[in-house]
Design a protein around this motif. Sequence first.
Motif, PDB file in Angstrom:
ATOM      1  N   ALA A  38       0.864  -1.183   0.000  1.00  0.00           N
ATOM      2  CA  ALA A  38       0.000   0.000   0.000  1.00  0.00           C
ATOM      3  C   ALA A  38       0.900   1.232   0.000  1.00  0.00           C
ATOM      4  O   ALA A  38       1.464   1.609   1.026  1.00  0.00           O
ATOM      5  CB  ALA A  38      -0.910  -0.007   1.215  1.00  0.00           C
ATOM      6  N   ARG A  39       1.069   1.847  -1.189  1.00  0.00           N
ATOM      7  CA  ARG A  39       1.940   3.009  -1.304  1.00  0.00           C
ATOM      8  C   ARG A  39       1.151   4.285  -1.040  1.00  0.00           C
ATOM      9  O   ARG A  39      -0.041   4.343  -1.274  1.00  0.00           O
ATOM     10  CB  ARG A  39       2.576   3.043  -2.688  1.00  0.00           C
ATOM     11  CG  ARG A  39       3.574   1.902  -2.920  1.00  0.00           C
ATOM     12  CD  ARG A  39       3.908   1.774  -4.391  1.00  0.00           C
ATOM     13  NE  ARG A  39       2.770   1.236  -5.147  1.00  0.00           N
ATOM     14  CZ  ARG A  39       2.706   1.233  -6.471  1.00  0.00           C
ATOM     15  NH1 ARG A  39       3.680   1.776  -7.172  1.00  0.00           N
ATOM     16  NH2 ARG A  39       1.665   0.718  -7.090  1.00  0.00           N
ATOM     17  N   SER A  40       1.846   5.290  -0.586  1.00  0.00           N
ATOM     18  CA  SER A  40       1.153   6.515  -0.183  1.00  0.00           C
ATOM     19  C   SER A  40       1.689   7.746  -0.890  1.00  0.00           C
ATOM     20  O   SER A  40       1.341   8.862  -0.518  1.00  0.00           O
ATOM     21  CB  SER A  40       1.274   6.720   1.331  1.00  0.00           C
ATOM     22  OG  SER A  40       2.641   6.795   1.712  1.00  0.00           O
ATOM     23  N   ARG A  41       2.529   7.566  -1.913  1.00  0.00           N
ATOM     24  CA  ARG A  41       3.056   8.711  -2.644  1.00  0.00           C
ATOM     25  C   ARG A  41       3.192   8.349  -4.113  1.00  0.00           C
ATOM     26  O   ARG A  41       3.792   7.323  -4.453  1.00  0.00           O
ATOM     27  CB  ARG A  41       4.406   9.156  -2.075  1.00  0.00           C
ATOM     28  CG  ARG A  41       4.967  10.405  -2.755  1.00  0.00           C
ATOM     29  CD  ARG A  41       6.248  10.852  -2.089  1.00  0.00           C
ATOM     30  NE  ARG A  41       6.802  12.009  -2.727  1.00  0.00           N
ATOM     31  CZ  ARG A  41       6.406  13.267  -2.512  1.00  0.00           C
ATOM     32  NH1 ARG A  41       5.440  13.499  -1.641  1.00  0.00           N
ATOM     33  NH2 ARG A  41       6.972  14.293  -3.128  1.00  0.00           N
ATOM     34  N   ASP A  55      -3.048   3.247  -1.444  1.00  0.00           N
ATOM     35  CA  ASP A  55      -4.011   3.538  -0.382  1.00  0.00           C
ATOM     36  C   ASP A  55      -4.480   4.973  -0.600  1.00  0.00           C
ATOM     37  O   ASP A  55      -3.762   5.928  -0.299  1.00  0.00           O
ATOM     38  CB  ASP A  55      -3.351   3.374   0.985  1.00  0.00           C
ATOM     39  CG  ASP A  55      -4.320   3.646   2.132  1.00  0.00           C
ATOM     40  OD1 ASP A  55      -5.492   3.994   1.854  1.00  0.00           O
ATOM     41  OD2 ASP A  55      -3.911   3.527   3.303  1.00  0.00           O
ATOM     42  N   ARG A  56      -5.683   5.133  -1.140  1.00  0.00           N
ATOM     43  CA  ARG A  56      -6.154   6.472  -1.502  1.00  0.00           C
ATOM     44  C   ARG A  56      -6.243   7.392  -0.293  1.00  0.00           C
ATOM     45  O   ARG A  56      -6.023   8.596  -0.404  1.00  0.00           O
ATOM     46  CB  ARG A  56      -7.517   6.377  -2.199  1.00  0.00           C
ATOM     47  CG  ARG A  56      -7.469   5.667  -3.551  1.00  0.00           C
ATOM     48  CD  ARG A  56      -8.844   5.575  -4.178  1.00  0.00           C
ATOM     49  NE  ARG A  56      -8.826   4.926  -5.484  1.00  0.00           N
ATOM     50  CZ  ARG A  56      -8.890   3.625  -5.663  1.00  0.00           C
ATOM     51  NH1 ARG A  56      -8.976   2.817  -4.597  1.00  0.00           N
ATOM     52  NH2 ARG A  56      -8.859   3.114  -6.873  1.00  0.00           N
ATOM     53  N   ARG A  57      -6.581   6.831   0.850  1.00  0.00           N
ATOM     54  CA  ARG A  57      -6.703   7.674   2.049  1.00  0.00           C
ATOM     55  C   ARG A  57      -5.342   8.186   2.516  1.00  0.00           C
ATOM     56  O   ARG A  57      -5.257   9.216   3.187  1.00  0.00           O
ATOM     57  CB  ARG A  57      -7.387   6.914   3.177  1.00  0.00           C
ATOM     58  CG  ARG A  57      -8.852   6.605   2.891  1.00  0.00           C
ATOM     59  CD  ARG A  57      -9.553   6.040   4.129  1.00  0.00           C
ATOM     60  NE  ARG A  57     -10.958   5.821   3.887  1.00  0.00           N
ATOM     61  CZ  ARG A  57     -11.902   6.764   4.001  1.00  0.00           C
ATOM     62  NH1 ARG A  57     -11.545   7.988   4.363  1.00  0.00           N
ATOM     63  NH2 ARG A  57     -13.167   6.494   3.772  1.00  0.00           N
ATOM     64  N   ALA A  58      -4.293   7.455   2.178  1.00  0.00           N
ATOM     65  CA  ALA A  58      -2.959   7.877   2.594  1.00  0.00           C
ATOM     66  C   ALA A  58      -2.345   8.892   1.648  1.00  0.00           C
ATOM     67  O   ALA A  58      -1.345   9.529   1.979  1.00  0.00           O
ATOM     68  CB  ALA A  58      -2.043   6.655   2.723  1.00  0.00           C
ATOM     69  N   LEU A  59      -2.926   9.046   0.459  1.00  0.00           N
ATOM     70  CA  LEU A  59      -2.396   9.995  -0.513  1.00  0.00           C
ATOM     71  C   LEU A  59      -2.724  11.425  -0.105  1.00  0.00           C
ATOM     72  O   LEU A  59      -3.746  11.697   0.542  1.00  0.00           O
ATOM     73  CB  LEU A  59      -2.982   9.723  -1.896  1.00  0.00           C
ATOM     74  CG  LEU A  59      -2.566   8.424  -2.592  1.00  0.00           C
ATOM     75  CD1 LEU A  59      -3.346   8.268  -3.889  1.00  0.00           C
ATOM     76  CD2 LEU A  59      -1.069   8.400  -2.865  1.00  0.00           C
ATOM     77  N   SER A  60      -1.872  12.346  -0.511  1.00  0.00           N
ATOM     78  CA  SER A  60      -2.174  13.759  -0.319  1.00  0.00           C
ATOM     79  C   SER A  60      -3.303  14.157  -1.261  1.00  0.00           C
ATOM     80  O   SER A  60      -3.603  13.460  -2.227  1.00  0.00           O
ATOM     81  CB  SER A  60      -0.928  14.604  -0.600  1.00  0.00           C
ATOM     82  OG  SER A  60      -0.574  14.511  -1.979  1.00  0.00           O
ATOM     83  N   ARG A  96      -4.283  12.581  -5.013  1.00  0.00           N
ATOM     84  CA  ARG A  96      -5.556  11.925  -5.348  1.00  0.00           C
ATOM     85  C   ARG A  96      -6.068  12.423  -6.702  1.00  0.00           C
ATOM     86  O   ARG A  96      -6.613  11.643  -7.491  1.00  0.00           O
ATOM     87  CB  ARG A  96      -6.596  12.193  -4.265  1.00  0.00           C
ATOM     88  CG  ARG A  96      -6.302  11.517  -2.934  1.00  0.00           C
ATOM     89  CD  ARG A  96      -7.314  11.926  -1.886  1.00  0.00           C
ATOM     90  NE  ARG A  96      -6.828  11.645  -0.532  1.00  0.00           N
ATOM     91  CZ  ARG A  96      -7.365  12.139   0.571  1.00  0.00           C
ATOM     92  NH1 ARG A  96      -8.405  12.951   0.485  1.00  0.00           N
ATOM     93  NH2 ARG A  96      -6.864  11.832   1.750  1.00  0.00           N
TER      94      ARG A  96
END
Length: 557
Positions: free
Chosen positions: A18-21, A43-48, A52
């Motif tokens: 689950a990547r966040s950037r 992980d869409r929730r973890a993205l800025s 998104r």
Amino acid sequence: MIESTAAADQPEQPDLPARSRLPEELEELPAGLELAQLVAGFDRRALSEPDRVRLLRARQRLVCHLQAELMADLCAVTWEDEPEPDGSGRYAWAEAEIACALRWSTMAAGRRLAQAREIIEEFPAVGAALSRGWIDLPRALVITELVEPLPDRQLAASVVDSILERAGEWTTGQLRARLRRTLIAADPEWAGRRAAAAIRGRRVELHNNEDGSGELWGRSLPPRDVAMVWERLSAIAQAAKSAGDGRTFDQLRADAMVDLLAGEGVAVGGAVGRHTGGLSVPDGDPGSLTSRRTSPDPEASAAAGRPSPASEPAVPADTVVPGDTVVPGDTAVSGSGSGGAGGSGAAALPGPRRGVVELQVPLTTLLSLSESPGELRGFGPVVADIARQVAAEQLRGSWRYSVLNELGEVVCHGPVRARPTAAGSAAVTPAATARRPSAGVAAFVRARNPTCVAPGCRRPARGCDLDHTVDWAEGGASTADNLGPLCRRHHRFKHEGGAEIIQPTPGVFGWTTPRGMQYVTTPEPVLDPAPETAPPPAAIPPPRAAIPPPIRDADPP
């Protein structure tokens, strides 16, 4: 009992972290397998918030690529078949095969196959742009639908090439309007014959709906008549609304049309009749009447040149709203009847007059020195003969000139009886220190930017607020280089939604959205520039061009 073995048949999916950037090169990556792998597992929730939006755009490019591949797959089914001998271009057996395979109706299969052949085979440049994600399927269908009737295929291909460069920057409505104007200019004789043939087939159609209502359509009518009728119905609706009628603008327009055709209500000097067929039809919450009186419907406001909309009553503090256009004989008068709000009988209607049209036409077209198309505001491009006919009928109308530079941009604007002046001058004069701009400056700004300056918005400028880019309370002048038309929704988006705007050069607007995305909007040329003076592709600012830090207006009180 049938057990599903779908889960067992599926290959095991590798566990993706689950990547966040998002990677920086996302926008430059071609649509295809690599892009599909890259956008998986986030992980869409973890993205800025900006990431998104970037992910949304990347996946849209991927969807466009897959749609182009699907179109190519549809065309491949026809390779072993022969077209029907009737010249229709249909592949009957391929349509049947596709319908069986995808569980489509034969009609739907034939329609989609015809679209695929136009995109992939007749206009391969459109298919290539779709595959690369430069345009989406709705834009591709607009292009092929409008260009396909052009008989000269070489000319059609050149029109497609000229429009594809910026097609991805326009909404489908903007693309359709620009393409119609380009086609008329490319082959005026063909466009004129086509329009005349269509108008010869004008008719009225009656349809019964399954819900118990009915429809009455005027088909293939002359553009001038359509514009005049719509303006007249909107003016009647506006007058009734201003007098307190509780119906929506759509209801009032529909009821006024029935009145005029049936010889009742408005047609005989009364109030707008309430045409519900004897049924008890609620027209909305009477409790919201006050807000309706002060905040007209957005569509009618745009058509009538008035502020809007009903669902957005708040007006930003830094607002210069357009005044009502005064037309001779257009005085609202009281009447009696069933049209009033809450059954009060209050109503109003404009005085007897013709519908009003707003025409924009090159001087060379008026003098029959060229066949460049004209523009009927609220309708769209019209062939030169129609533009000249409409202009010849405006003996009592007011006329304004616009002086254009070599790129087709407005540099001067004013009434024809006055000597040309640089209405767009950025110099601060005593008049520029007032909050409200002069009539000349306001007219110039609306001529320079004929629609709302928000990305993709087509609300006519005459129905927009004139916004100070740098707030007047913060020292911003009421000059053309500090003003721009904003529809009420985007005006509120700036003041209440957190969007930030700058105007680095007059008429060019840089937007920074609350999620950190940046966009540039430029005024569309009134006339298309000549090929030898058209700016090179590199001169057109990209949608994500970097812009300086914005200057915010003061918050509304």
